[in-house]
Motif scaffolding. Structure first.
Motif, PDB file in Angstrom:
ATOM      1  N   MET A 231       5.588  -7.573   0.747  1.00 20.88           N
ATOM      2  CA  MET A 231       5.508  -6.209   1.262  1.00 20.88           C
ATOM      3  C   MET A 231       4.069  -5.751   1.156  1.00 20.88           C
ATOM      4  SD  MET A 231       8.893  -4.443  -0.394  1.00 20.88           S
ATOM      5  CE  MET A 231       8.577  -2.870   0.399  1.00 20.88           C
ATOM      6  N   LYS A 232       3.648  -4.935   2.101  1.00 20.67           N
ATOM      7  CA  LYS A 232       2.287  -4.418   2.026  1.00 20.67           C
ATOM      8  C   LYS A 232       2.250  -2.973   2.483  1.00 20.67           C
ATOM      9  CE  LYS A 232       1.009  -6.673   6.403  1.00 20.67           C
ATOM     10  NZ  LYS A 232       0.090  -7.635   7.027  1.00 20.67           N
ATOM     11  N   VAL A 233       1.167  -2.305   2.092  1.00 16.37           N
ATOM     12  CA  VAL A 233       1.003  -0.889   2.407  1.00 16.37           C
ATOM     13  C   VAL A 233      -0.290  -0.704   3.183  1.00 16.37           C
ATOM     14  CG1 VAL A 233      -0.135  -0.391   0.191  1.00 16.37           C
ATOM     15  CG2 VAL A 233       0.975   1.457   1.471  1.00 16.37           C
ATOM     16  N   GLY A 234      -0.226   0.191   4.179  1.00 12.99           N
ATOM     17  CA  GLY A 234      -1.397   0.556   4.959  1.00 12.99           C
ATOM     18  C   GLY A 234      -1.596   2.058   4.920  1.00 12.99           C
ATOM     19  N   LEU A 235      -2.792   2.493   5.264  1.00 13.18           N
ATOM     20  CA  LEU A 235      -3.126   3.918   5.293  1.00 13.18           C
ATOM     21  C   LEU A 235      -3.227   4.394   6.729  1.00 13.18           C
ATOM     22  CD1 LEU A 235      -3.980   6.467   3.670  1.00 13.18           C
ATOM     23  CD2 LEU A 235      -6.355   5.725   4.010  1.00 13.18           C
ATOM     24  N   PHE A 236      -2.410   5.389   7.061  1.00 12.17           N
ATOM     25  CA  PHE A 236      -2.492   6.068   8.355  1.00 12.17           C
ATOM     26  C   PHE A 236      -3.395   7.275   8.128  1.00 12.17           C
ATOM     27  CE2 PHE A 236       0.423   7.634  12.076  1.00 12.17           C
ATOM     28  CZ  PHE A 236      -0.700   7.855  12.846  1.00 12.17           C
ATOM     29  N   ILE A 237      -4.659   7.126   8.514  1.00 16.41           N
ATOM     30  CA  ILE A 237      -5.653   8.126   8.153  1.00 16.41           C
ATOM     31  C   ILE A 237      -5.529   9.358   9.058  1.00 16.41           C
ATOM     32  CG2 ILE A 237      -7.544   7.329   9.648  1.00 16.41           C
ATOM     33  CD1 ILE A 237      -9.331   7.622   7.042  1.00 16.41           C
ATOM     34  N   ASN A 238      -5.827  10.524   8.493  1.00 16.68           N
ATOM     35  CA  ASN A 238      -5.767  11.762   9.260  1.00 16.68           C
ATOM     36  C   ASN A 238      -7.140  12.079   9.838  1.00 16.68           C
ATOM     37  OD1 ASN A 238      -4.690  14.415  10.111  1.00 16.68           O
ATOM     38  ND2 ASN A 238      -6.209  15.158   8.662  1.00 16.68           N
ATOM     39  N   THR A 239      -7.218  12.189  11.148  1.00 15.68           N
ATOM     40  CA  THR A 239      -8.472  12.563  11.809  1.00 15.68           C
ATOM     41  C   THR A 239      -8.316  13.890  12.551  1.00 15.68           C
ATOM     42  OG1 THR A 239      -7.849  11.230  13.739  1.00 15.68           O
ATOM     43  CG2 THR A 239      -9.225  10.170  12.062  1.00 15.68           C
ATOM     44  N   GLN A 240      -7.355  14.706  12.115  1.00 16.63           N
ATOM     45  CA  GLN A 240      -7.053  15.984  12.754  1.00 16.63           C
ATOM     46  C   GLN A 240      -7.319  17.120  11.773  1.00 16.63           C
ATOM     47  OE1 GLN A 240      -2.941  15.061  13.444  1.00 16.63           O
ATOM     48  NE2 GLN A 240      -3.329  14.212  15.468  1.00 16.63           N
ATOM     49  N   TYR A 241      -7.864  18.227  12.296  1.00 16.42           N
ATOM     50  CA  TYR A 241      -8.283  19.330  11.434  1.00 16.42           C
ATOM     51  C   TYR A 241      -7.970  20.676  12.082  1.00 16.42           C
ATOM     52  CZ  TYR A 241     -10.923  15.515   9.354  1.00 16.42           C
ATOM     53  OH  TYR A 241     -11.263  14.317   8.772  1.00 16.42           O
ATOM     54  N   PRO A 242      -7.625  21.675  11.261  1.00 20.16           N
ATOM     55  CA  PRO A 242      -7.441  23.031  11.798  1.00 20.16           C
ATOM     56  C   PRO A 242      -8.722  23.539  12.459  1.00 20.16           C
ATOM     57  CG  PRO A 242      -6.559  22.866   9.571  1.00 20.16           C
ATOM     58  CD  PRO A 242      -7.316  21.598   9.820  1.00 20.16           C
ATOM     59  N   GLU A 243      -8.554  24.541  13.323  1.00 23.21           N
ATOM     60  CA  GLU A 243      -9.665  24.989  14.154  1.00 23.21           C
ATOM     61  C   GLU A 243     -10.825  25.581  13.363  1.00 23.21           C
ATOM     62  OE1 GLU A 243      -8.530  28.376  16.682  1.00 23.21           O
ATOM     63  OE2 GLU A 243      -6.721  28.543  15.469  1.00 23.21           O
ATOM     64  N   ASP A 244     -10.584  26.074  12.162  1.00 26.09           N
ATOM     65  CA  ASP A 244     -11.650  26.722  11.403  1.00 26.09           C
ATOM     66  C   ASP A 244     -12.390  25.770  10.459  1.00 26.09           C
ATOM     67  OD1 ASP A 244      -9.490  26.323   9.760  1.00 26.09           O
ATOM     68  OD2 ASP A 244      -9.617  28.265   8.749  1.00 26.09           O
TER      69      ASP A 244
ATOM     70  N   ILE B 189      -2.907   8.348  -2.713  1.00 21.73           N
ATOM     71  CA  ILE B 189      -3.286   6.994  -2.307  1.00 21.73           C
ATOM     72  C   ILE B 189      -3.293   6.054  -3.507  1.00 21.73           C
ATOM     73  CG2 ILE B 189      -5.202   5.595  -1.442  1.00 21.73           C
ATOM     74  CD1 ILE B 189      -5.887   7.954   0.428  1.00 21.73           C
ATOM     75  N   ARG B 190      -3.898   6.494  -4.599  1.00 21.38           N
ATOM     76  CA  ARG B 190      -3.965   5.634  -5.791  1.00 21.38           C
ATOM     77  C   ARG B 190      -2.568   5.328  -6.340  1.00 21.38           C
ATOM     78  NH1 ARG B 190      -8.749   9.102  -7.052  1.00 21.38           N
ATOM     79  NH2 ARG B 190     -10.598   7.795  -6.768  1.00 21.38           N
ATOM     80  N   ARG B 191      -1.705   6.339  -6.383  1.00 15.70           N
ATOM     81  CA  ARG B 191      -0.342   6.116  -6.889  1.00 15.70           C
ATOM     82  C   ARG B 191       0.428   5.163  -5.978  1.00 15.70           C
ATOM     83  NH1 ARG B 191      -0.717  12.064  -7.602  1.00 15.70           N
ATOM     84  NH2 ARG B 191      -1.166  12.450  -9.804  1.00 15.70           N
ATOM     85  N   LEU B 192       0.223   5.281  -4.668  1.00 16.49           N
ATOM     86  CA  LEU B 192       0.877   4.352  -3.743  1.00 16.49           C
ATOM     87  C   LEU B 192       0.411   2.923  -3.998  1.00 16.49           C
ATOM     88  CD1 LEU B 192       1.112   5.940  -0.178  1.00 16.49           C
ATOM     89  CD2 LEU B 192       2.911   4.719  -1.403  1.00 16.49           C
ATOM     90  N   GLY B 193      -0.882   2.746  -4.212  1.00 14.47           N
ATOM     91  CA  GLY B 193      -1.386   1.412  -4.529  1.00 14.47           C
ATOM     92  C   GLY B 193      -0.746   0.849  -5.781  1.00 14.47           C
ATOM     93  N   GLU B 194      -0.558   1.692  -6.785  1.00 14.45           N
ATOM     94  CA  GLU B 194       0.086   1.249  -8.031  1.00 14.45           C
ATOM     95  C   GLU B 194       1.541   0.861  -7.778  1.00 14.45           C
ATOM     96  OE1 GLU B 194      -0.567   4.641 -10.493  1.00 14.45           O
ATOM     97  OE2 GLU B 194      -2.712   4.253 -10.725  1.00 14.45           O
ATOM     98  N   ILE B 195       2.234   1.610  -6.936  1.00 12.28           N
ATOM     99  CA  ILE B 195       3.627   1.284  -6.606  1.00 12.28           C
ATOM    100  C   ILE B 195       3.718  -0.092  -5.957  1.00 12.28           C
ATOM    101  CG2 ILE B 195       5.553   1.873  -5.087  1.00 12.28           C
ATOM    102  CD1 ILE B 195       4.745   4.851  -5.527  1.00 12.28           C
ATOM    103  N   PHE B 196       2.875  -0.342  -4.959  1.00 10.54           N
ATOM    104  CA  PHE B 196       2.966  -1.617  -4.244  1.00 10.54           C
ATOM    105  C   PHE B 196       2.474  -2.779  -5.100  1.00 10.54           C
ATOM    106  CE2 PHE B 196       3.999   0.960  -0.675  1.00 10.54           C
ATOM    107  CZ  PHE B 196       4.735   0.137   0.158  1.00 10.54           C
ATOM    108  N   ALA B 197       1.591  -2.510  -6.046  1.00 12.80           N
ATOM    109  CA  ALA B 197       1.195  -3.570  -6.983  1.00 12.80           C
ATOM    110  C   ALA B 197       2.388  -4.017  -7.823  1.00 12.80           C
ATOM    111  CB  ALA B 197       0.065  -3.060  -7.892  1.00 12.80           C
ATOM    112  N   THR B 198       3.248  -3.073  -8.197  1.00 10.09           N
ATOM    113  CA  THR B 198       4.447  -3.459  -8.953  1.00 10.09           C
ATOM    114  C   THR B 198       5.449  -4.164  -8.050  1.00 10.09           C
ATOM    115  OG1 THR B 198       5.614  -1.344  -8.602  1.00 10.09           O
ATOM    116  CG2 THR B 198       4.140  -1.490 -10.492  1.00 10.09           C
ATOM    117  N   LEU B 199       5.525  -3.761  -6.783  1.00 11.80           N
ATOM    118  CA  LEU B 199       6.454  -4.423  -5.856  1.00 11.80           C
ATOM    119  C   LEU B 199       6.047  -5.868  -5.624  1.00 11.80           C
ATOM    120  CD1 LEU B 199       6.985  -1.583  -3.214  1.00 11.80           C
ATOM    121  CD2 LEU B 199       8.629  -2.387  -4.908  1.00 11.80           C
ATOM    122  N   ASP B 200       4.750  -6.120  -5.587  1.00 10.53           N
ATOM    123  CA  ASP B 200       4.263  -7.502  -5.384  1.00 10.53           C
ATOM    124  C   ASP B 200       4.705  -8.429  -6.511  1.00 10.53           C
ATOM    125  OD1 ASP B 200       3.037  -7.105  -2.994  1.00 10.53           O
ATOM    126  OD2 ASP B 200       1.027  -6.785  -3.812  1.00 10.53           O
TER     127      ASP B 200
END
Length: 334
Positions: free
Chosen positions: A6-19, A321-332
């Protein structure tokens, strides 16, 4: 007992409110990619739209090229490129360049699109989406094969010509095909290297589509590279704090979908009810349990997690992000 790769990827956010001053946010994007890479994330994905005013949005190709160096070793690609609005020769050339820049790690995630204003602005009828998409995939793969080709199609013509750069990967980058309905899922099985499952679909909606997909794979005699799924995911210090921290940003994001002309997924329901079986929100233990539930029910093996939405503070994003990495490290090591 080991559950399989199993692996994890990051869906990065490139969207921002108008201000928001977008230029001032670029260092935060760089930091998110670095933290994800160091946390063991295997892939980096980017959203794609045009004409999103009042929401601000970085355009996908320059954003991917800019962050490709930070993502070294990670797969990188669109989630999803709106392919029917683009000329496949252009897409094939850019994909070959990004494949070379990323060391052969480019993955082309593509879909039909749905926003009428985009199609109107490009002068392309919505009714032509599926035909343009299928022909584009065929033509791009011919071009990536190398040498001069001739293609006489319904929408595109190439006569005795070839693209300017050979992709790093023989035959070109993999094409992951998104889709929400049975016809699109069968298309993914027929012409795609994987079916890319969208963020807002519930488990109950995905399960029968996965059966359709696997049946179509058997029918066409094809084996996908993997079974990816995109999810909105936030991992907090506790379940209560996780919901409290990400709720407003997620509500803003999904209200934007309604403003763009798509029926609001939140219409007629509460956030908590909508989030159930769609979003993965909680502490490390509950998020890990939910990931394993997706794995068991759907057989998915590549979780593409979006952990930031317009307005969510950087420290919270990095913590998730860091906690997700720790989760998938345990899944591996399960």
């Amino acid at each position: 007992m080991r559950i399989g790769a199993m692996k994890v990827g990051l869906f990065i956010n490139t969207q921002y409110p108008e201000d928001v001053d977008v230029a001032a946010q670029i260092p935060a994007l760089v930091e998110q990619v670095r933290v994800a890479r160091d946390a063991g994330f295997r892939s980096l994905w980017f959203p794609h739209h045009w004409l999103t005013e009042p929401m601000q949005m970085l355009q996908i190709m320059p954003a991917m090229a800019f962050l490709a160096t930070e993502a070294r070793g990670m797969a990188i690609g669109p989630n999803i490129l709106i392919l029917p609005l683009l000329n496949p020769m252009h897409v094939a050339e850019e994909a070959a360049t990004l494949d070379v820049l990323s060391g052969g790690n480019y993955v082309l995630g593509a879909g039909l699109g749905y926003r009428e204003p985009e199609f109107t602005a490009f002068g392309i009828p919505l009714a032509e989406r599926a035909g343009r998409f299928a022909e584009s995939v065929t033509l791009m793969r011919k071009l990536w094969g190398g040498g001069k080709i001739t293609h006489e199609g319904k929408f595109f013509t190439v006569r005795d010509a070839g693209i300017s750069l050979k992709p790093s990967r023989p035959g070109g980058p993999p094409i992951y095909v998104a889709g929400l309905v049975d016809g699109a899922v069968r298309r993914a099985a027929r012409i795609g290297d994987a079916w890319l499952i969208a963020n807002a679909s519930s488990i109950q909606e995905i399960a029968p589509r996965m059966q359709t997909y696997r049946a179509a794979l058997a029918e066409y005699g094809r084996t996908p590279l993997e079974f990816p799924i995109a999810r909105e995911c936030y991992v907090g210090a506790s379940r209560a704090s996780a919901y409290a921290e990400c709720k407003a940003a997620l509500e803003y994001k999904y209200a934007a979908y309604a403003a763009w002309g798509m029926t609001s997924p939140l219409e007629g329901t509460s956030f908590d009810d909508f989030a159930r079986d769609r979003f993965i929100i909680g502490d490390k233990a509950s998020v890990k349990d939910e990931i394993l539930r997706y794995r068991e029910l759907l057989g998915v093996d590549h979780f593409i997690m979006r952990s930031q939405w317009p307005g969510l503070e950087q420290d919270k994003v990095l913590g998730s992000i860091r906690r997700l990495g720790e989760i998938f490290a345990t899944l591996d090591h399960s």
